[in-house]
Design an enzyme around this catalytic site. Sequence first.
Site, PDB file in Angstrom:
ATOM      1  N   LYS A  96       0.859  -1.190   0.000  1.00  0.00           N
ATOM      2  CA  LYS A  96       0.000   0.000   0.000  1.00  0.00           C
ATOM      3  C   LYS A  96       0.882   1.223   0.000  1.00  0.00           C
ATOM      4  O   LYS A  96       1.814   1.321   0.812  1.00  0.00           O
ATOM      5  CB  LYS A  96      -0.881   0.003   1.274  1.00  0.00           C
ATOM      6  CG  LYS A  96      -1.838   1.182   1.313  1.00  0.00           C
ATOM      7  CD  LYS A  96      -3.092   0.924   0.496  1.00  0.00           C
ATOM      8  CE  LYS A  96      -3.905   2.173   0.178  1.00  0.00           C
ATOM      9  NZ  LYS A  96      -3.454   2.893  -1.047  1.00  0.00           N
ATOM     10  N   GLN A 117       7.248   3.807   3.935  1.00  0.00           N
ATOM     11  CA  GLN A 117       5.839   3.400   3.968  1.00  0.00           C
ATOM     12  C   GLN A 117       5.639   2.119   4.781  1.00  0.00           C
ATOM     13  O   GLN A 117       4.596   1.947   5.422  1.00  0.00           O
ATOM     14  CB  GLN A 117       5.345   3.206   2.521  1.00  0.00           C
ATOM     15  CG  GLN A 117       3.850   3.276   2.363  1.00  0.00           C
ATOM     16  CD  GLN A 117       3.320   4.700   2.242  1.00  0.00           C
ATOM     17  OE1 GLN A 117       3.895   5.524   1.554  1.00  0.00           O
ATOM     18  NE2 GLN A 117       2.230   4.994   2.921  1.00  0.00           N
ATOM     19  N   LYS A 120       5.450   3.320   8.408  1.00  0.00           N
ATOM     20  CA  LYS A 120       4.271   4.185   8.564  1.00  0.00           C
ATOM     21  C   LYS A 120       3.006   3.343   8.612  1.00  0.00           C
ATOM     22  O   LYS A 120       2.164   3.489   9.501  1.00  0.00           O
ATOM     23  CB  LYS A 120       4.206   5.161   7.380  1.00  0.00           C
ATOM     24  CG  LYS A 120       3.050   6.127   7.422  1.00  0.00           C
ATOM     25  CD  LYS A 120       2.812   6.809   6.071  1.00  0.00           C
ATOM     26  CE  LYS A 120       4.044   7.529   5.560  1.00  0.00           C
ATOM     27  NZ  LYS A 120       3.735   8.423   4.417  1.00  0.00           N
ATOM     28  N   LYS A 132       5.429   1.728  -3.060  1.00  0.00           N
ATOM     29  CA  LYS A 132       5.351   3.075  -3.641  1.00  0.00           C
ATOM     30  C   LYS A 132       5.643   2.980  -5.124  1.00  0.00           C
ATOM     31  O   LYS A 132       6.334   2.057  -5.563  1.00  0.00           O
ATOM     32  CB  LYS A 132       6.401   3.988  -2.986  1.00  0.00           C
ATOM     33  CG  LYS A 132       6.109   5.470  -3.139  1.00  0.00           C
ATOM     34  CD  LYS A 132       5.176   5.942  -2.056  1.00  0.00           C
ATOM     35  CE  LYS A 132       4.773   7.384  -2.242  1.00  0.00           C
ATOM     36  NZ  LYS A 132       4.061   7.865  -1.041  1.00  0.00           N
ATOM     37  N   ASP A 172       0.019  10.782  -4.515  1.00  0.00           N
ATOM     38  CA  ASP A 172       1.162  11.424  -3.839  1.00  0.00           C
ATOM     39  C   ASP A 172       1.433  12.681  -4.671  1.00  0.00           C
ATOM     40  O   ASP A 172       0.505  13.149  -5.363  1.00  0.00           O
ATOM     41  CB  ASP A 172       2.369  10.461  -3.790  1.00  0.00           C
ATOM     42  CG  ASP A 172       3.478  10.942  -2.846  1.00  0.00           C
ATOM     43  OD1 ASP A 172       3.368  10.696  -1.635  1.00  0.00           O
ATOM     44  OD2 ASP A 172       4.446  11.584  -3.303  1.00  0.00           O
ATOM     45  N   THR A 216      -4.464  13.447   5.282  1.00  0.00           N
ATOM     46  CA  THR A 216      -3.042  13.601   5.628  1.00  0.00           C
ATOM     47  C   THR A 216      -2.818  14.902   6.398  1.00  0.00           C
ATOM     48  O   THR A 216      -2.172  14.913   7.453  1.00  0.00           O
ATOM     49  CB  THR A 216      -2.169  13.578   4.360  1.00  0.00           C
ATOM     50  OG1 THR A 216      -2.553  12.456   3.569  1.00  0.00           O
ATOM     51  CG2 THR A 216      -0.705  13.499   4.714  1.00  0.00           C
ATOM     52  N   SER A 384      -6.878   5.745   3.663  1.00  0.00           N
ATOM     53  CA  SER A 384      -6.886   4.860   2.486  1.00  0.00           C
ATOM     54  C   SER A 384      -7.271   3.443   2.895  1.00  0.00           C
ATOM     55  O   SER A 384      -8.039   2.769   2.193  1.00  0.00           O
ATOM     56  CB  SER A 384      -5.501   4.823   1.828  1.00  0.00           C
ATOM     57  OG  SER A 384      -5.339   5.889   0.932  1.00  0.00           O
TER      58      SER A 384
HETATM   59  P1  NDP Z   1       0.865  17.760  -4.299  1.00  0.00           P
HETATM   60  O1  NDP Z   1       1.355  17.398  -5.644  1.00  0.00           O
HETATM   61  O2  NDP Z   1      -0.589  17.935  -4.067  1.00  0.00           O
HETATM   62  O3  NDP Z   1       1.591  19.083  -3.798  1.00  0.00           O
HETATM   63  C1  NDP Z   1       2.972  19.145  -3.719  1.00  0.00           C
HETATM   64  C2  NDP Z   1       3.375  20.545  -3.299  1.00  0.00           C
HETATM   65  O4  NDP Z   1       4.760  20.544  -2.977  1.00  0.00           O
HETATM   66  C3  NDP Z   1       3.214  21.579  -4.410  1.00  0.00           C
HETATM   67  O5  NDP Z   1       2.936  22.816  -3.838  1.00  0.00           O
HETATM   68  C4  NDP Z   1       4.562  21.548  -5.082  1.00  0.00           C
HETATM   69  O6  NDP Z   1       4.904  22.733  -5.773  1.00  0.00           O
HETATM   70  C5  NDP Z   1       5.477  21.369  -3.897  1.00  0.00           C
HETATM   71  N1  NDP Z   1       6.696  20.669  -4.339  1.00  0.00           N
HETATM   72  C6  NDP Z   1       6.778  19.404  -4.824  1.00  0.00           C
HETATM   73  N2  NDP Z   1       8.031  19.100  -5.153  1.00  0.00           N
HETATM   74  C7  NDP Z   1       8.741  20.206  -4.896  1.00  0.00           C
HETATM   75  C8  NDP Z   1      10.107  20.519  -5.029  1.00  0.00           C
HETATM   76  N3  NDP Z   1      10.994  19.618  -5.509  1.00  0.00           N
HETATM   77  N4  NDP Z   1      10.510  21.760  -4.622  1.00  0.00           N
HETATM   78  C9  NDP Z   1       9.608  22.647  -4.132  1.00  0.00           C
HETATM   79  N5  NDP Z   1       8.296  22.407  -3.989  1.00  0.00           N
HETATM   80  C10 NDP Z   1       7.887  21.209  -4.363  1.00  0.00           C
HETATM   81  O7  NDP Z   1       1.450  16.638  -3.325  1.00  0.00           O
HETATM   82  P2  NDP Z   1       0.976  16.236  -1.850  1.00  0.00           P
HETATM   83  O8  NDP Z   1       0.487  17.437  -1.135  1.00  0.00           O
HETATM   84  O9  NDP Z   1       0.111  15.050  -1.976  1.00  0.00           O
HETATM   85  O10 NDP Z   1       2.342  15.726  -1.201  1.00  0.00           O
HETATM   86  C11 NDP Z   1       3.214  16.590  -0.460  1.00  0.00           C
HETATM   87  C12 NDP Z   1       4.113  15.753   0.415  1.00  0.00           C
HETATM   88  O11 NDP Z   1       3.334  14.988   1.326  1.00  0.00           O
HETATM   89  C13 NDP Z   1       4.997  14.727  -0.316  1.00  0.00           C
HETATM   90  O12 NDP Z   1       6.215  14.592   0.380  1.00  0.00           O
HETATM   91  C14 NDP Z   1       4.197  13.441  -0.186  1.00  0.00           C
HETATM   92  O13 NDP Z   1       5.026  12.304  -0.297  1.00  0.00           O
HETATM   93  C15 NDP Z   1       3.668  13.610   1.231  1.00  0.00           C
HETATM   94  N6  NDP Z   1       2.498  12.818   1.586  1.00  0.00           N
HETATM   95  C16 NDP Z   1       1.362  12.868   0.833  1.00  0.00           C
HETATM   96  C17 NDP Z   1       0.252  12.139   1.218  1.00  0.00           C
HETATM   97  C18 NDP Z   1      -1.034  12.229   0.482  1.00  0.00           C
HETATM   98  O14 NDP Z   1      -1.996  11.636   0.954  1.00  0.00           O
HETATM   99  N7  NDP Z   1      -1.123  12.943  -0.623  1.00  0.00           N
HETATM  100  C19 NDP Z   1       0.291  11.243   2.395  1.00  0.00           C
HETATM  101  C20 NDP Z   1       1.516  11.326   3.157  1.00  0.00           C
HETATM  102  C21 NDP Z   1       2.564  12.076   2.742  1.00  0.00           C
HETATM  103  P3  NDP Z   1       5.013  22.708  -7.378  1.00  0.00           P
HETATM  104  O15 NDP Z   1       3.608  22.522  -7.857  1.00  0.00           O
HETATM  105  O16 NDP Z   1       5.627  23.982  -7.741  1.00  0.00           O
HETATM  106  O17 NDP Z   1       5.895  21.519  -7.737  1.00  0.00           O
HETATM  107  O1  2IT Z   2       3.025   8.875   1.554  1.00  0.00           O
HETATM  108  C1  2IT Z   2       1.870   8.426   1.745  1.00  0.00           C
HETATM  109  O2  2IT Z   2       1.545   7.884   2.797  1.00  0.00           O
HETATM  110  C2  2IT Z   2       0.883   8.608   0.680  1.00  0.00           C
HETATM  111  N1  2IT Z   2       1.183   9.225  -0.344  1.00  0.00           N
HETATM  112  C3  2IT Z   2      -0.493   8.031   0.826  1.00  0.00           C
HETATM  113  C4  2IT Z   2      -0.492   6.577   0.468  1.00  0.00           C
HETATM  114  C5  2IT Z   2      -1.845   5.908   0.400  1.00  0.00           C
HETATM  115  O3  2IT Z   2      -1.834   4.727   0.020  1.00  0.00           O
HETATM  116  O4  2IT Z   2      -2.857   6.515   0.719  1.00  0.00           O
END
Ligand code: NDP
Ligand code: 2IT
Length: 452
Positions: A96, A117, A120, A132, A172, A216, A384
């Site tokens: 997952k 993961q 977590k 992943k 993600d 999240t 999830s």
């Molecule tokens: P999104 O794609 O929705 O948003 C990502 C954000 O981070 C954007 O604002 C993006 O800006 C910025 N970003 C990404 N890469 C970079 C970079 N290299 N430098 C600067 N800014 C960056 O992703 P999420 O919000 O889903 O994910 C954000 C973080 O949370 C990640 O680390 C992900 O692994 C983690 N996460 C997500 C989960 C989920 O459920 N979605 C669960 C647990 C963890 P820009 O558009 O300019 O690239």
């Molecule tokens: O980093 C994470 O935990 C996620 N992007 C969510 C993974 C999931 O299966 O919901």
Amino acid sequence: MTTRSETRTALDHLLTEIEHRNPAQPEFHQAAHEVLETLAPVLAARPEYAEPGLVERLVEPERQVLFRVPWQDDQGRVRVNRGFRVEFNSALGPYKGGLRFHPSVNLGVIKFLGFEQIFKNALTGLGIGGGKGGSDFDPHGRSDAEVMRFCQSFMTELYRHIGEHTDVPAGDIGVGGREIGYLFGQYRRITNRWEAGVLTGKGAGWGGSLIRPEATGYGNVLFAAAMLRERGEDLEGQTAVVSGSGNVAIYTIEKLTALGANAVTCSDSSGYVVDEKGIDLDLLKQIKEVERGRVDSYAERRGASARFVPGGRVWEVPADLALPSATQNELDENDATALIRNGVKAVSEGANMPTTPEAVHLLQQAGVAFGPGKAANAGGVAVSALEMAQNHARTSWTSARVEEELAEIMTSIHTTCHETAERYDAPGDYVTGANIAGFERVADAMLAQGVI
Ligand code: NDP
Ligand code: 2IT
């Protein structure tokens, strides 16, 4: 009887071997170091875990899939991206974990995320293994039609590796509701099955769980609140800096605001916005979720309270709390120094591995409460797993019920990390607590299931 120092030496040897066997994967090395460096006390105290082969198996993915993803852009030109799915550990349940679409994606990045993961998912207490995947495809600036064709091509290979009892991807970075929709459609078309439990993060009208988009960010704020409670404080009136402006950042800001804190920043790869009055979420959602725009237009439209700082990092803005919610290694030693100088009380990781090891060390030394991502951001994957449960039962729960379960899970993760840290002589060290508690659960299952 193995001593902690003998165990530490054995782990150091293993880490050297990991670097040797997995060249050019710095993020994976970093994640392996971060976990293995905290395991000596548990391996010394519980000899069954020090069994040769257990940790060696844990750091080697069960399966790694790499594939070509050809697609045509709107001009008819053929583009070729690379697809990945790393199925790391299935001792606790089907693999997952999310899919990331970002140009920086490579095998080492996916392995770091898959490795994190495992622990977590174990911390959630639910039946999910760790995996992943993703691609170096960049959705920025691509039309909906291009994103759809890419997702269809990606799934045309991925479908043979996933399934509700095998491997269940989700979103993600770069993968949200739109992408999950296209991926699910293609899976359904190829397999001729309505297999809702094969992907999570689906739309609420076709098998998605309510509160999954929020989970999240909401979960991370609940984790931060629990850390503050340990210190006799709450969120009311605290100023918070949040990085990112995607899924995690938006719902982090939403929950902070609902609980009386003032979230004053957000960012993307172009720079950050600081808004003294607190981020206006309706405006941010309009720009990011509807228009898929950049944060500078937030400052332009918000008026006098907000300004855009091109290329800057939010950590220079004074705050009580910091919630990194963008990407790995976005908060380094200099940033930690600035946060400490400005009196930060807690740092809670919404992103995966956003804080460099040197910065974590500085924050912990300074007595800042530090919540590592594998604990603090586990609310997303936890919901999830609740989505999978609803799909399996062919039912859907109210948002109140899902939120209640999410809150219980986050409280329980906090308690587990806190108590485990105390048990291993590291009071207040959530990194050690999270790593050991996650490890214990996976290691017990691996031992029971034999050498596979
Ligand atoms: P999104 O794609 O929705 O948003 C990502 C954000 O981070 C954007 O604002 C993006 O800006 C910025 N970003 C990404 N890469 C970079 C970079 N290299 N430098 C600067 N800014 C960056 O992703 P999420 O919000 O889903 O994910 C954000 C973080 O949370 C990640 O680390 C992900 O692994 C983690 N996460 C997500 C989960 C989920 O459920 N979605 C669960 C647990 C963890 P820009 O558009 O300019 O690239
Ligand atoms: O980093 C994470 O935990 C996620 N992007 C969510 C993974 C999931 O299966 O919901």
